[in-house]
Design an enzyme around this catalytic site. Structure first.
Site, PDB file in Angstrom:
ATOM      1  N   ASP A 295       0.830  -1.211   0.000  1.00 16.88           N
ATOM      2  CA  ASP A 295       0.000   0.000   0.000  1.00 16.88           C
ATOM      3  C   ASP A 295       0.864   1.262   0.000  1.00 16.88           C
ATOM      4  OD1 ASP A 295      -1.891  -1.940   0.357  1.00 16.88           O
ATOM      5  OD2 ASP A 295      -2.845  -1.037   2.095  1.00 16.88           O
TER       6      ASP A 295
ATOM      7  N   GLU B 243     -11.698  -1.014   1.185  1.00 16.86           N
ATOM      8  CA  GLU B 243     -10.405  -0.493   1.632  1.00 16.86           C
ATOM      9  C   GLU B 243      -9.969   0.758   0.870  1.00 16.86           C
ATOM     10  OE1 GLU B 243      -7.593  -3.642   3.344  1.00 16.86           O
ATOM     11  OE2 GLU B 243      -8.066  -4.388   1.344  1.00 16.86           O
TER      12      GLU B 243
END
Length: 768
Positions: free
Chosen positions: A251, A505
């Site tokens: 990420d 998310e």
């Protein structure tokens, strides 16, 4: 002694006579019992063609300012085809057409090339695709060979509005059991609390179907696997060990301009913050990386180090977030603190810190990290708190999320955070959500089929009762360098997925022109429609996606893009080198109809082979169309490009699904490789544990295991596969002439055995 022996013999004879008498009585009783028995029809899933038209209601947030109090209702794109058998043979979608432009006429190269032969899911080949696809939509295929049902005098009746809905669905009411009818009569048609736009079950189904048919409008492009490299800057000092290690990177987010959202030109550099850690270790911390602005060369990225130093521990981690530049030139970081100490299961908290950087001839370095503090832990009303989660029911299936804060600044200087969460007490999770009709979102047949499917599958029903995903929003107060949150500035969610999914998310809002685009990465496996996940895993080998919404206002009124919210879908198996996830959209300067999509590539834990670490993916272009649709374009860059310019495109990155092609999307040996879902999901965050289904049959091996709360914990499946339903009757069949004869013969045999003298029968223990 003789008398005693004779007495014993007489006793044995008496027992035999008694057995004969009882057996004779059994003949009479068995005949009457069989004649009185009725059969309860079993319900199974079969494929049904369903055309659905859905309307999304985007409601205003409760706590918005008065100027925001308005409702926006928009029609979704109609005509979503939900027949999986037909969609598997189609590489096109009959929805709204894409606006063509001379400059951007290229389209993604993902097409209808078969991929199922490339996939083995936990030892089960994908050759069963047609069999599984027959079990997706229609819950009402009669498995009773006699076609009998209970008499009308024994049946409960449908009442009110649901009666009309069931009749409109084309379902034979006479085939419904009393339990099914009782559940249908409990359906709640009341309006929902005003908690923003709903991601419905019909939306989830449509997203899954787009993924399964690898619709070229949404499928992530194929990348040339031989061109993919590990990141040089990932060879660095580790935050936990303090030693130079080879790290993985996943990420990631750029430091952005607070108003435009463009990647900030920070004193000649582009800055990116990323989660990094050692492979196969519980090592999740954030680092600062930098490169010259407009530099497209992947190998030129450098690592400024761990943002929070080198005494980090596995118990206290930092997860993803966002960052912008303050007026004084400092960087305001928003991130997720994750506390797993003392047995906690991912106690996530929204946090912020102020970074001051040095820039000199040696590059970029971190001068100080100040005002590091938690700003939001949930309010309990709009957003679930960790205490609510930890003290809740069904905790072993629940998934707590409060993470991924994304900062947005309006032109007047007001700053907001959009974040992933779960709904609070105002519209909470629970079994009642399974009865809430608005959560289904399809036509009558789709809704009724799926409603009853939940009550025929204990696993999916339990997951649906705790699914309460949300994309939340709050307003920041205080100084830019040290922001706070007032409870009055916590708004109700922008999007909810009650009953449908527990996880959306990395929300990311991009303002393009006068529109706000809201994106989120998700997985079908975090949803509650297990069949669609299993089918996606068989056909494509992965189930990840990016969903998106659009609004004219930051704080309310979002409608799903492309009708269902689908924007990106996986196109290759999850254990290939070129598998991608954690998509993040970045605006392109000078382009109001295009975004740059960034992601990481290769799932963690060396699932694509030893030394193939998680790395940055090549970026690609997403076209935004004026009719609220999107299209993936086959415009690819080098790995790690965050700023699109005239030199960014690299056609050598374009891959192919041809096995022996020199630009194949698979490395040698990946085609047909076994997919170990335990390894794929071992670094995800969901603490679900499997539950033994309450059915007499043996469950199949789960194809979609869940993830633990910490990466080093042994993995268990998240969504166990639905057990194979018994094809034999679980109750006595309704009697006919043949049944009566059979019962008589069995009774006679019992009598003969009794007369012969099976005295030992009396010694058997009863099974209570």
């Amino acid at each position: 002694m003789l008398e005693n022996k004779k007495h014993k013999k007489m006793s044995l004879s008496g027992k035999s006579l008694l057995m004969g008498t009882l057996s004779t009585a059994a003949i009479v009783l068995s005949a009457s019992t069989v004649n009185a028995a009725t059969n309860t029809d079993t319900v199974d899933n079969a494929n049904a063609s369903q055309v659905t038209t859905v309307k999304a209601s985007a409601s205003v947030n409760k706590n918005d300012n008065s100027g925001l109090k308005e409702n926006a209702t928009n029609d979704k794109v109609a005509g979503t085809e939900t027949n999986l058998n037909s969609s598997l043979n189609s590489g096109k979608e009959t929805s709204s057409q894409v606006n063509d432009s001379k400059e951007d006429s290229s389209s993604t190269q993902v097409g209808s090339t078969p991929i199922s032969s490339a996939i083995i899911n936990n030892g089960k080949a994908s050759s069963d695709l047609n069999q599984d696809s027959d079990n997706i939509s229609d819950h009402f295929k009669d498995n009773n060979s006699q076609g009998q049902s209970s008499t009308s005098s024994e049946k409960t009746e449908l009442k009110g509005k649901i009666k009309e809905i069931v009749n409109n669905s084309g379902i034979d009411v006479t085939k419904l059991t009393n339990d099914q009818i009782n559940n249908l009569n409990k359906v709640n048609f009341d309006n929902d609390p005003q908690d923003g736009t709903k991601l419905t079950l019909n939306d989830l189904d449509a997203i899954g179907q787009a993924l399964i048919r690898r619709d070229p409008k949404y499928a992530v492009p194929y990348f040339n696997a031989k061109e993919i490299k590990n990141m040089d800057a990932a060879e660095t000092k580790d935050a936990q060990t303090g030693k130079t290690e080879t790290l993985e990177i996943w990420d990631s987010w750029p430091v952005q301009d607070p108003i435009t959202g463009y990647v900030s030109n920070y004193k000649g550099y582009q800055l990116v913050i990323a989660m990094m850690g050692m492979p196969k270790k519980n090592d999740n911390h954030i680092y600062l990386l930098y490169n010259k602005y407009n530099d497209n060369e992947f190998s030129h990225w450098r690592n400024a180090g761990s943002i929070f130093g080198y005494n980090e521990t596995p118990d206290l981690q930092e997860w993803s977030g966002s960052a912008i530049v303050n007026k004084d030139g400092s960087v305001q970081l928003f991130y997720t603190k994750n506390d797993t100490s003392n047995g906690k299961l991912n106690d996530q908290q929204l946090a912020t810190a102020n970074l001051k950087l040095n820039v000199d001839n040696n590059g970029v370095s971190i001068a100080s990290v100040d005002n590091d503090h938690v700003i939001f832990i949930g309010d309990g009303k709009h957003y679930q708190t960790y205490d609510q989660f930890s003290n809740g029911k069904n905790r072993n299936r629940d998934n707590y999320t409060l993470r991924d804060p994304h900062v947005v600044e309006e032109e007047n200087g007001d700053r907001y955070l959009v974040f992933e969460a779960n709904t609070g007490s105002n519209n909470y999770q629970g079994e009642d959500q399974v009865y809430r009709w608005a959560n289904y979102g399809g036509n009558d047949k789709f809704n009724v089929n799926n409603f009853l499917s939940y009550f025929g599958n204990n696993d999916d029903q339990a997951l649906a009762s705790v699914a309460n995903g949300a994309l939340g929003i709050l307003k920041l107060s205080g100084d830019q360098n040290n922001p706070t949150v007032k409870l009055d500035d916590v708004y109700s969610p922008l999007v909810t997925s009650l009953m449908v999914s527990d996880e959306m998310e990395r929300p990311d809002i991009v303002k393009v022109g006068n529109k706000y685009y809201l994106f989120s990465a998700t997985r079908l496996s975090r949803g509650t429609k297990g069949e669609i996940t299993r089918l996606a895993n068989k056909v494509v080998g992965d189930n990840v996606a990016m969903i998106g919404f659009v609004s004219d206002s930051l704080t309310h009124g979002y409608v799903p893009l492309n009708g269902s919210g689908v924007v990106l879908t996986a196109s290759v198996p999850a254990n290939w080198r070129t598998a991608t996830y954690s998509y993040y959209a970045v605006p392109i300067e000078g382009k109001e109809n295009q975004l740059l999509i960034t992601a990481y590539m290769t799932n963690r834990g060396e699932v694509a082979g030893k030394g193939n670490n998680s790395t940055w993916a090549p970026s690609f272009i997403l076209q935004l169309n004026p009719d609220n649709t999107t299209t993936v374009l086959a415009k690819l860059t080098n790995q790690g490009v965050w700023v699109w310019n005239g030199d960014s495109e690299n056609k050598n990155m374009i891959g192919s699904l041809e096995k022996d092609s020199p630009n194949s999307a698979a490395l040698d040996g990946e085609w047909g490789k076994f997919i170990d879902w335990d390894a794929i999901n071992s670094y995800s965050l969901k603490p679900h544990q499997p539950v033994t289904p309450n059915v007499p049959t043996t469950p199949e091996k789960p194809e979609n295991p869940t993830t633990p709360n910490t990466p080093d914990t042994p993995r268990t499946p998240e969504v166990p596969t639905t057990p194979v339903k018994k094809t034999t009757q679980s109750e006595l069949p309704k009697a006919g002439a043949k049944d009566g004869i059979a019962a008589t013969i069995l009774g006679a045999i019992s009598s003969m055995l009794g007369v012969i003298g099976l005295a030992g029968i009396s010694k058997r223990k009863r099974n209570n």
